[in-house]
Write a protein that holds these residues in place. Structure first.
Motif, PDB file in Angstrom:
ATOM      1  N   LEU A   1       8.784  13.663  -0.750  1.00  9.06           N
ATOM      2  CA  LEU A   1       8.478  14.398   0.647  1.00  9.06           C
ATOM      3  C   LEU A   1       7.572  15.493   0.497  1.00  9.06           C
ATOM      4  O   LEU A   1       7.368  16.134   1.439  1.00  9.06           O
ATOM      5  N   TRP A   2       7.428  15.848  -0.763  1.00 13.50           N
ATOM      6  CA  TRP A   2       6.596  17.059  -0.800  1.00 13.50           C
ATOM      7  C   TRP A   2       5.048  16.784  -0.669  1.00 13.50           C
ATOM      8  O   TRP A   2       4.459  15.861  -1.028  1.00 13.50           O
ATOM      9  N   GLY A   3       4.359  17.882  -0.058  1.00 11.94           N
ATOM     10  CA  GLY A   3       3.108  17.879   0.111  1.00 11.94           C
ATOM     11  C   GLY A   3       2.359  16.695   0.676  1.00 11.94           C
ATOM     12  O   GLY A   3       3.083  15.820   1.328  1.00 11.94           O
ATOM     13  N   PRO A   4       1.252  16.836   1.149  1.00 13.63           N
ATOM     14  CA  PRO A   4       0.441  15.698   1.932  1.00 13.63           C
ATOM     15  C   PRO A   4       0.272  14.853   1.102  1.00 13.63           C
ATOM     16  O   PRO A   4       0.106  14.519   0.049  1.00 13.63           O
ATOM     17  N   ILE A   5       0.017  13.568   1.774  1.00 10.48           N
ATOM     18  CA  ILE A   5      -0.560  12.399   1.178  1.00 10.48           C
ATOM     19  C   ILE A   5      -2.127  12.367   0.511  1.00 10.48           C
ATOM     20  O   ILE A   5      -2.944  13.154   1.431  1.00 10.48           O
TER      21      ILE A   5
ATOM     22  N   ILE B   1       0.953  -1.081  -0.149  1.00  8.49           N
ATOM     23  CA  ILE B   1       0.129   0.047  -0.013  1.00  8.49           C
ATOM     24  C   ILE B   1       1.006   1.138  -0.079  1.00  8.49           C
ATOM     25  O   ILE B   1       1.526   1.634   0.925  1.00  8.49           O
ATOM     26  N   GLU B   2       0.977   1.716  -1.173  1.00  8.51           N
ATOM     27  CA  GLU B   2       1.807   2.890  -1.327  1.00  8.51           C
ATOM     28  C   GLU B   2       1.207   4.495  -1.385  1.00  8.51           C
ATOM     29  O   GLU B   2       0.100   4.731  -1.857  1.00  8.51           O
ATOM     30  N   PRO B   3       1.716   5.346  -0.426  1.00  9.36           N
ATOM     31  CA  PRO B   3       1.145   6.441  -0.310  1.00  9.36           C
ATOM     32  C   PRO B   3       1.615   7.450  -1.662  1.00  9.36           C
ATOM     33  O   PRO B   3       2.659   6.997  -2.253  1.00  9.36           O
ATOM     34  N   ILE B   4       0.703   8.157  -2.147  1.00 12.28           N
ATOM     35  CA  ILE B   4       0.998   9.202  -3.188  1.00 12.28           C
ATOM     36  C   ILE B   4       0.579  10.447  -2.736  1.00 12.28           C
ATOM     37  O   ILE B   4      -0.148  10.726  -2.131  1.00 12.28           O
TER      38      ILE B   4
ATOM     39  N   VAL C   1       7.429   4.448   6.364  1.00  8.61           N
ATOM     40  CA  VAL C   1       8.123   5.664   6.008  1.00  8.61           C
ATOM     41  C   VAL C   1       7.621   6.285   4.682  1.00  8.61           C
ATOM     42  O   VAL C   1       6.840   5.639   3.992  1.00  8.61           O
ATOM     43  N   ARG C   2       8.039   7.490   4.575  1.00  4.78           N
ATOM     44  CA  ARG C   2       7.273   8.221   3.342  1.00  4.78           C
ATOM     45  C   ARG C   2       7.839   7.943   2.175  1.00  4.78           C
ATOM     46  O   ARG C   2       7.150   7.692   0.975  1.00  4.78           O
TER      47      ARG C   2
END
Length: 71
Positions: A13-17, A6-9, A57-58
């Motif tokens: 490091l920029w901006g919110p998820i 499950i990958e955050p997009i 981690v992000r």
């Protein structure tokens, strides 16, 4: 049982998820749908019969086991 990550997009490091995508270990997408919450993504993975791997981690690396936790 296969793992689905499950990958955050967006990645980085920029901006919110903005959401979460479901990917196999080789980077192929399970679905093109973007899930608005991690909980919805986890539920979808379990519904499809896979084992979810959630990022700790992000900026993620599927080869680094310290970046993931199995749910």
């Amino acid at each position: 049982m296969h793992h689905v990550f499950i990958e955050p997009i967006p990645k980085g490091l920029w901006g919110p998820i903005d959401g979460y995508t479901l990917e196999y270990s080789d980077g192929d997408k399970v679905t093109t749908h973007v899930f608005r919450s991690e909980k919805l993504a986890i539920d979808e993975v379990k519904l499809r019969g896979f084992r979810p791997m959630v990022a700790k981690v992000r900026i993620t690396d599927k080869g680094n086991h310290n970046h993931w936790i199995a749910i």
